[in-house]
Design a protein around this motif. Structure first.
Motif, PDB file in Angstrom:
ATOM      1  N   PRO A 109      50.886  -2.946  -8.728  1.00 30.82           N
ATOM      2  CA  PRO A 109      51.775  -2.408  -9.763  1.00 30.82           C
ATOM      3  C   PRO A 109      51.575  -3.086 -11.119  1.00 30.82           C
ATOM      4  N   ASP A 110      51.583  -2.270 -12.159  1.00 31.10           N
ATOM      5  CA  ASP A 110      51.547  -2.717 -13.557  1.00 31.10           C
ATOM      6  C   ASP A 110      50.204  -3.303 -13.978  1.00 31.10           C
ATOM      7  N   VAL A 111      49.157  -3.162 -13.140  1.00 25.50           N
ATOM      8  CA  VAL A 111      47.806  -3.532 -13.576  1.00 25.50           C
ATOM      9  C   VAL A 111      47.196  -2.310 -14.255  1.00 25.50           C
ATOM     10  N   ASP A 112      46.910  -2.432 -15.546  1.00 22.46           N
ATOM     11  CA  ASP A 112      46.308  -1.331 -16.304  1.00 22.46           C
ATOM     12  C   ASP A 112      44.784  -1.418 -16.205  1.00 22.46           C
ATOM     13  N   VAL A 113      44.134  -0.294 -15.888  1.00 26.43           N
ATOM     14  CA  VAL A 113      42.692  -0.265 -15.679  1.00 26.43           C
ATOM     15  C   VAL A 113      42.091   0.894 -16.457  1.00 26.43           C
ATOM     16  N   TRP A 114      40.982   0.632 -17.169  1.00 24.77           N
ATOM     17  CA  TRP A 114      40.275   1.703 -17.854  1.00 24.77           C
ATOM     18  C   TRP A 114      38.785   1.374 -17.887  1.00 24.77           C
ATOM     19  N   GLU A 115      37.961   2.419 -17.997  1.00 23.01           N
ATOM     20  CA  GLU A 115      36.520   2.226 -18.007  1.00 23.01           C
ATOM     21  C   GLU A 115      36.050   1.944 -19.427  1.00 23.01           C
ATOM     22  N   ILE A 116      35.108   0.988 -19.561  1.00 24.11           N
ATOM     23  CA  ILE A 116      34.495   0.681 -20.849  1.00 24.11           C
ATOM     24  C   ILE A 116      33.002   0.969 -20.752  1.00 24.11           C
ATOM     25  N   ASP A 117      32.233   0.628 -21.772  1.00 22.30           N
ATOM     26  CA  ASP A 117      30.811   0.949 -21.807  1.00 22.30           C
ATOM     27  C   ASP A 117      30.079   0.357 -20.613  1.00 22.30           C
ATOM     28  N   PRO A 118      29.118   1.089 -20.060  1.00 26.21           N
ATOM     29  CA  PRO A 118      28.359   0.572 -18.913  1.00 26.21           C
ATOM     30  C   PRO A 118      27.478  -0.608 -19.317  1.00 26.21           C
ATOM     31  N   TRP A 119      26.998  -1.315 -18.305  1.00 25.18           N
ATOM     32  CA  TRP A 119      26.176  -2.512 -18.492  1.00 25.18           C
ATOM     33  C   TRP A 119      24.798  -2.258 -17.889  1.00 25.18           C
ATOM     34  N   ASN A 120      23.739  -2.569 -18.631  1.00 27.07           N
ATOM     35  CA  ASN A 120      22.376  -2.443 -18.130  1.00 27.07           C
ATOM     36  C   ASN A 120      21.935  -3.767 -17.543  1.00 27.07           C
ATOM     37  N   GLU A 121      21.763  -3.805 -16.246  1.00 26.79           N
ATOM     38  CA  GLU A 121      21.349  -5.023 -15.542  1.00 26.79           C
ATOM     39  C   GLU A 121      19.946  -4.814 -14.995  1.00 26.79           C
ATOM     40  N   SER A 122      18.942  -5.244 -15.776  1.00 29.31           N
ATOM     41  CA  SER A 122      17.534  -5.119 -15.385  1.00 29.31           C
ATOM     42  C   SER A 122      17.179  -3.686 -15.022  1.00 29.31           C
ATOM     43  N   GLY A 123      17.654  -2.732 -15.816  1.00 28.99           N
ATOM     44  CA  GLY A 123      17.338  -1.336 -15.598  1.00 28.99           C
ATOM     45  C   GLY A 123      18.316  -0.595 -14.713  1.00 28.99           C
ATOM     46  N   GLU A 124      19.197  -1.319 -14.038  1.00 38.23           N
ATOM     47  CA  GLU A 124      20.221  -0.682 -13.222  1.00 38.23           C
ATOM     48  C   GLU A 124      21.508  -0.576 -14.038  1.00 38.23           C
ATOM     49  N   ILE A 125      22.126   0.579 -14.015  1.00 41.27           N
ATOM     50  CA  ILE A 125      23.331   0.807 -14.799  1.00 41.27           C
ATOM     51  C   ILE A 125      24.554   0.482 -13.954  1.00 41.27           C
ATOM     52  N   TRP A 126      25.313  -0.513 -14.418  1.00 35.80           N
ATOM     53  CA  TRP A 126      26.560  -0.888 -13.756  1.00 35.80           C
ATOM     54  C   TRP A 126      27.727  -0.326 -14.548  1.00 35.80           C
ATOM     55  N   ARG A 127      28.649   0.314 -13.859  1.00 38.72           N
ATOM     56  CA  ARG A 127      29.860   0.799 -14.521  1.00 38.72           C
ATOM     57  C   ARG A 127      30.877  -0.342 -14.591  1.00 38.72           C
ATOM     58  N   VAL A 128      31.675  -0.333 -15.647  1.00 40.32           N
ATOM     59  CA  VAL A 128      32.546  -1.481 -15.928  1.00 40.32           C
ATOM     60  C   VAL A 128      33.986  -1.007 -16.096  1.00 40.32           C
TER      61      VAL A 128
END
Length: 238
Positions: A132-151
């Protein structure tokens, strides 16, 4: 719930499964340069960690003396002997850190407070993001050695004792947690990169057993040297 977070939770075992569980128990072996910075002796012996999943409560054993254990909750840290005799305790432990601003050496109760909330947060991710009350939203992805990580960026309420309110969580293409960024405001005031590897499945939950924590540079890349290593084994949920 955030749609990405819902898919992430499914990848880690699912919310229904998590809600059926109450505790995590594991063996940890830790090597910490942070201990040296804070004037504490190293302790690389295996330790039993119990984490209550739905309340902020952690038990560390042994803690210092082979017969002692440390119990953490946000409003109290207690070190006790095997016969339940209280060796030392502290109410309102966060106030101590406010006074010395993370600069002075730590005592064992400081360490117990820090390790307690750090382990509770880190071993509960990503499920803690559904609380409860933890706010979560997606920000820009991260490029980790060519692999795209969602953040995902999360903002925790004051009711949860953790690192600074805003923290970032990086998920691989399989949606498993790979990295956790936060600020160690009560330690030495540095930004941390917490990397996770070597997943196992324990009682239906996907869980990383190898953790490495570094400082974070201005380019958001990990800095050497390694600050903390945590190897986890014998993971079991109940």
């Amino acid at each position: 719930m955030n749609e990405l977070l819902l898919e992430i939770i499914k990848a880690h075992g699912g919310l229904d499964r998590w809600r059926c569980l109450s505790r995590l128990e594991a063996t940890t072996v830790t090597d910490s340069a942070l201990r040296g910075i804070k004037g504490l002796a190293q302790d690389e012996h295996p330790r039993q960690v119990t984490v209550w999943l739905h309340e902020e409560r952690v038990r560390l054993k042994p803690f210092g003396d082979p017969d002692w254990q440390c119990d953490f909750s946000p409003d109290r840290v207690t070190i006790s002997a095997g016969d339940d005799t209280v060796v030392d305790d502290r109410h309102n432990p966060r106030a101590i850190f406010v006074r010395h601003n993370g600069v002075l050496p730590w005592d064992p109760l400081d360490l117990g407070y820090f390790e307690g909330y750090a382990l509770w947060t880190c071993l509960n991710v990503p499920f803690v993001l559904t609380m409860p009350d933890v706010d979560v939203w997606e920000i820009d992805p991260w490029n980790e050695s060519g692999e795209i990580w969602r953040v995902l960026r999360a903002r925790f309420p004051d009711s949860i004792t953790t690192f600074r309110a805003e923290q970032d969580f990086f998920f691989g293409e399989d949606l498993l947690l790979r990295r956790h960024d936060y600020h160690l405001d009560i330690a030495t005031g540095f930004d941390a990169v917490h990397l996770m590897f070597d997943y196992v499945q324990a009682d239906g939950i996907n869980f990383p057993t190898c953790r490495r924590i570094y400082g974070r540079g201005p380019d958001r890349r990990p800095l050497t040297p390694l600050m903390v290593s945590i190897d986890v084994s014998n993971v079991r949920f109940s």
